[in-house]
Design a protein around this motif. Structure first.
Motif, PDB file in Angstrom:
ATOM      1  N   PHE A 143       0.612  -1.209  -0.116  1.00 47.31           N
ATOM      2  CA  PHE A 143       0.020   0.085   0.075  1.00 47.31           C
ATOM      3  C   PHE A 143       0.736   1.364  -0.130  1.00 47.31           C
ATOM      4  O   PHE A 143       0.346   2.547  -0.484  1.00 47.31           O
ATOM      5  CB  PHE A 143      -0.769   0.095   1.246  1.00 47.31           C
ATOM      6  N   PHE A 144       1.946   1.071   0.563  1.00 49.36           N
ATOM      7  CA  PHE A 144       2.962   2.383   0.477  1.00 49.36           C
ATOM      8  C   PHE A 144       4.522   2.205   0.404  1.00 49.36           C
ATOM      9  O   PHE A 144       5.122   3.232   0.356  1.00 49.36           O
ATOM     10  CB  PHE A 144       2.508   3.111   2.023  1.00 49.36           C
ATOM     11  N   ARG A 145       4.852   1.074  -0.213  1.00 55.32           N
ATOM     12  CA  ARG A 145       6.058   0.912  -0.848  1.00 55.32           C
ATOM     13  C   ARG A 145       6.010   0.652  -2.164  1.00 55.32           C
ATOM     14  O   ARG A 145       5.307  -0.611  -2.206  1.00 55.32           O
ATOM     15  CB  ARG A 145       7.144   0.336   0.248  1.00 55.32           C
ATOM     16  N   SER A 146       6.890   0.611  -2.862  1.00 51.77           N
ATOM     17  CA  SER A 146       6.991   0.320  -4.359  1.00 51.77           C
ATOM     18  C   SER A 146       7.679  -0.859  -4.284  1.00 51.77           C
ATOM     19  O   SER A 146       8.446  -1.406  -3.480  1.00 51.77           O
ATOM     20  CB  SER A 146       7.738   1.188  -5.432  1.00 51.77           C
ATOM     21  N   GLN A 147       7.246  -2.165  -5.025  1.00 53.44           N
ATOM     22  CA  GLN A 147       7.582  -3.406  -5.331  1.00 53.44           C
ATOM     23  C   GLN A 147       8.136  -3.780  -6.548  1.00 53.44           C
ATOM     24  O   GLN A 147       7.831  -3.174  -7.383  1.00 53.44           O
ATOM     25  CB  GLN A 147       6.511  -4.243  -4.963  1.00 53.44           C
ATOM     26  N   ARG A 148       9.249  -4.754  -6.590  1.00 58.20           N
ATOM     27  CA  ARG A 148       9.904  -5.331  -7.795  1.00 58.20           C
ATOM     28  C   ARG A 148       9.002  -6.474  -8.056  1.00 58.20           C
ATOM     29  O   ARG A 148       9.178  -7.455  -7.093  1.00 58.20           O
ATOM     30  CB  ARG A 148      11.271  -5.199  -7.654  1.00 58.20           C
ATOM     31  N   ALA A 149       8.475  -6.897  -9.001  1.00 57.50           N
ATOM     32  CA  ALA A 149       7.621  -7.947  -9.111  1.00 57.50           C
ATOM     33  C   ALA A 149       8.746  -8.857 -10.210  1.00 57.50           C
ATOM     34  O   ALA A 149       9.160  -8.489 -11.314  1.00 57.50           O
ATOM     35  CB  ALA A 149       6.505  -7.876  -9.929  1.00 57.50           C
ATOM     36  N   THR A 150       8.718 -10.459 -10.172  1.00 57.69           N
ATOM     37  CA  THR A 150       9.698 -11.269 -10.803  1.00 57.69           C
ATOM     38  C   THR A 150       8.928 -12.271 -10.936  1.00 57.69           C
ATOM     39  O   THR A 150       8.560 -13.209 -10.022  1.00 57.69           O
ATOM     40  CB  THR A 150      11.087 -11.284 -10.093  1.00 57.69           C
ATOM     41  N   LEU A 164      15.687  -3.871  -2.743  1.00 56.93           N
ATOM     42  CA  LEU A 164      16.157  -4.467  -3.921  1.00 56.93           C
ATOM     43  C   LEU A 164      17.161  -3.937  -4.713  1.00 56.93           C
ATOM     44  O   LEU A 164      18.270  -4.300  -5.011  1.00 56.93           O
ATOM     45  CB  LEU A 164      15.218  -4.909  -4.847  1.00 56.93           C
ATOM     46  N   GLY A 165      16.860  -2.428  -4.790  1.00 52.84           N
ATOM     47  CA  GLY A 165      18.029  -1.620  -5.628  1.00 52.84           C
ATOM     48  C   GLY A 165      19.316  -1.368  -4.724  1.00 52.84           C
ATOM     49  O   GLY A 165      20.316  -1.615  -5.376  1.00 52.84           O
ATOM     50  N   ASP A 166      19.165  -1.528  -3.402  1.00 49.52           N
ATOM     51  CA  ASP A 166      20.420  -1.298  -2.745  1.00 49.52           C
ATOM     52  C   ASP A 166      20.991  -2.756  -2.799  1.00 49.52           C
ATOM     53  O   ASP A 166      22.316  -2.893  -2.919  1.00 49.52           O
ATOM     54  CB  ASP A 166      20.057  -1.198  -1.066  1.00 49.52           C
ATOM     55  N   TYR A 167      20.447  -3.851  -2.949  1.00 46.62           N
ATOM     56  CA  TYR A 167      21.042  -5.069  -3.119  1.00 46.62           C
ATOM     57  C   TYR A 167      21.756  -5.243  -4.443  1.00 46.62           C
ATOM     58  O   TYR A 167      22.942  -5.722  -4.455  1.00 46.62           O
ATOM     59  CB  TYR A 167      19.873  -6.375  -2.939  1.00 46.62           C
ATOM     60  N   ALA A 168      21.376  -4.764  -5.307  1.00 50.05           N
ATOM     61  CA  ALA A 168      21.713  -4.544  -6.648  1.00 50.05           C
ATOM     62  C   ALA A 168      23.095  -4.182  -6.696  1.00 50.05           C
ATOM     63  O   ALA A 168      24.105  -4.235  -7.415  1.00 50.05           O
ATOM     64  CB  ALA A 168      20.814  -4.241  -7.812  1.00 50.05           C
ATOM     65  N   ARG A 210      13.108  -6.986   3.969  1.00 53.16           N
ATOM     66  CA  ARG A 210      13.862  -7.812   3.097  1.00 53.16           C
ATOM     67  C   ARG A 210      13.118  -9.026   2.436  1.00 53.16           C
ATOM     68  O   ARG A 210      13.532  -9.588   1.527  1.00 53.16           O
ATOM     69  CB  ARG A 210      15.246  -8.001   3.585  1.00 53.16           C
ATOM     70  N   ALA A 211      12.066  -9.286   3.279  1.00 52.30           N
ATOM     71  CA  ALA A 211      11.434 -10.553   2.985  1.00 52.30           C
ATOM     72  C   ALA A 211      10.637 -10.432   1.460  1.00 52.30           C
ATOM     73  O   ALA A 211      10.033  -9.307   1.457  1.00 52.30           O
ATOM     74  CB  ALA A 211      10.543 -10.969   4.138  1.00 52.30           C
ATOM     75  N   VAL A 212      10.798 -11.488   0.756  1.00 50.56           N
ATOM     76  CA  VAL A 212      10.054 -11.531  -0.603  1.00 50.56           C
ATOM     77  C   VAL A 212       8.616 -12.150  -0.328  1.00 50.56           C
ATOM     78  O   VAL A 212       8.517 -13.221   0.325  1.00 50.56           O
ATOM     79  CB  VAL A 212      10.953 -12.166  -1.555  1.00 50.56           C
ATOM     80  N   LEU A 213       7.560 -11.552  -1.082  1.00 48.68           N
ATOM     81  CA  LEU A 213       6.193 -11.932  -0.697  1.00 48.68           C
ATOM     82  C   LEU A 213       5.795 -12.843  -2.183  1.00 48.68           C
ATOM     83  O   LEU A 213       5.632 -12.173  -3.133  1.00 48.68           O
ATOM     84  CB  LEU A 213       5.170 -10.684  -0.349  1.00 48.68           C
ATOM     85  N   PRO A 214       5.393 -14.010  -2.063  1.00 49.23           N
ATOM     86  CA  PRO A 214       4.972 -14.577  -3.475  1.00 49.23           C
ATOM     87  C   PRO A 214       3.523 -14.386  -3.473  1.00 49.23           C
ATOM     88  O   PRO A 214       2.673 -14.451  -2.375  1.00 49.23           O
ATOM     89  CB  PRO A 214       5.268 -16.042  -3.101  1.00 49.23           C
ATOM     90  N   LEU A 215       3.140 -14.100  -4.426  1.00 47.00           N
ATOM     91  CA  LEU A 215       1.846 -13.642  -4.864  1.00 47.00           C
ATOM     92  C   LEU A 215       1.122 -14.459  -6.109  1.00 47.00           C
ATOM     93  O   LEU A 215       1.823 -14.359  -7.118  1.00 47.00           O
ATOM     94  CB  LEU A 215       1.506 -12.204  -5.475  1.00 47.00           C
TER      95      LEU A 215
END
Length: 341
Positions: A143-150, A164-168, A210-215
């Motif tokens: 709702f309030f933070r942009s996500q990167r979908a893979t 994720l940008g920081d990880y890259a 940092r946790a990734v959410l599967p949708l």
């Protein structure tokens, strides 16, 4: 549980009404004043220092136009005008939820948009303060933070775009990783952690955003997002809805839809008008939903004719770069509620 998973939230600085709405406090205003955009620097002029001192003493005090106009640095001056405009609009409403909704109803021009996600986070924290499900807390971050979908192995994995940008950039090791990269080395890659029902509580408490959410349909992550959206609507409008994930839209009497982001709205509009989506655009759909009102009388009259209430179709999508930027205001402002006197 209130602060277990979102320790960075400002929820501890607000108060709640008997109805569960959130109230602005001087402590919250002082936290906003401490943000880097408003922080004093060595070159800050006497006018800005005087304004900061006055607001630190009384954060809700009236700020005259001349107090800001007297600030010498134009960037600082613009920041203060934007912040005070935002603060005044929030203080003019009876609670944070009313202020949040009014900001979108009336437009966001002339205010500091950086603070709007903070309001959204506060509202979601209030909605989940009694919730023990870490998947719902992680889903609420959409709702309030942009996500990167893979897309991966039939799943869509949602990772926090900023992290994720920081990880890259650093391999997941922050400033240490940057130093290694600047020295010509390559830090060991730190894998992102994927949530599942078995590990969710421990993992989300340990790694947070940092946790990734599967949708994906049939899995708990997507159901958790549905439960959060249901709470969100009930909190603002007091009406109960049921939201369920869908694999596709099969509805010859399609009457209403809501795009939960700009890309999704474009895609649904195309389908509603009878158009076809190219495969690359279809692939951008992250999730489809069906929303039904528990009480059909809460639905607009033209959508409950012939004794049948029509469903509301919804979609969440990523752009061509894989970015998902959910607009929770669409969930409220585009909902086909019955007219009230």
């Amino acid at each position: 549980m209130t602060y277990r998973w979102w320790p960075q939230s400002s929820y501890a600085l607000v108060r709640r009404t008997a109805a569960g709405r959130l109230l602005v406090t001087d402590e919250l205003l002082r936290a906003w004043l401490a943000r880097p955009e408003l922080a004093l620097v060595d070159d800050s002029c006497p006018a800005e220092r005087a304004l900061v001192a006055a607001l630190d003493h009384s954060p809700a005090r009236v700020v005259e136009h001349g107090e800001i106009a007297a600030i010498r640095d134009p960037d600082a001056r613009d920041n203060w005008f934007a912040f005070v405009a935002f603060r005044n609009r929030v203080l003019a409403q009876p609670d944070i939820e009313s202020a949040w909704l009014e900001l979108f109803l009336d437009g966001l021009s002339g205010i500091a948009p950086v603070f709007v996600p903070q309001l959204t986070e506060l509202i979601l924290h209030g909605l989940l303060h009694d919730c023990d499900d870490p998947l719902m807390w992680r889903a609420a971050e959409l709702f309030f933070r942009s996500q990167r979908a893979t897309p991966q192995g039939g799943r869509v994995l949602m990772a926090d775009a900023e992290l994720l940008g920081d990880y890259a950039e650093t391999g997941g090791f922050g400033n240490i990783g940057r130093l290694i990269l600047q020295a010509g080395g390559a830090p060991r890659r730190a894998d992102l952690d994927v949530l599942d029902p078995a590990n969710a509580a421990e993992l989300y408490e340990r790694v947070g955003r940092r946790a990734v959410l599967p949708l994906n349909v049939g899995q708990p992550g997507l159901d958790a997002l549905c439960r959060v959206m249901e709470r969100f609507i009930a909190h603002f409008y007091g009406c109960a809805v049921r939201i369920a994930p869908q694999k596709d839209i099969q509805d010859e009497r399609w009457a209403w839809h809501i795009g939960l982001d700009r890309e999704a709205m474009d895609l649904l509009n195309t389908l509603y008008e009878g158009g076809e989506l190219a495969p690359d655009r279809t692939a951008r759909i992250v999730a489809l939903f069906r929303l039904d009102f528990v009480d059909p009388l809460d639905l607009r009259a033209e959508l409950r004719r012939d004794g049948e209430a029509r469903p509301v179709w919804m979609a969440l999508a990523m752009d061509d770069a894989g970015l998902v930027q959910m607009k929770p205001q669409n969930l409220l402002l585009n909902l086909p509620l019955a007219a009230t006197n």
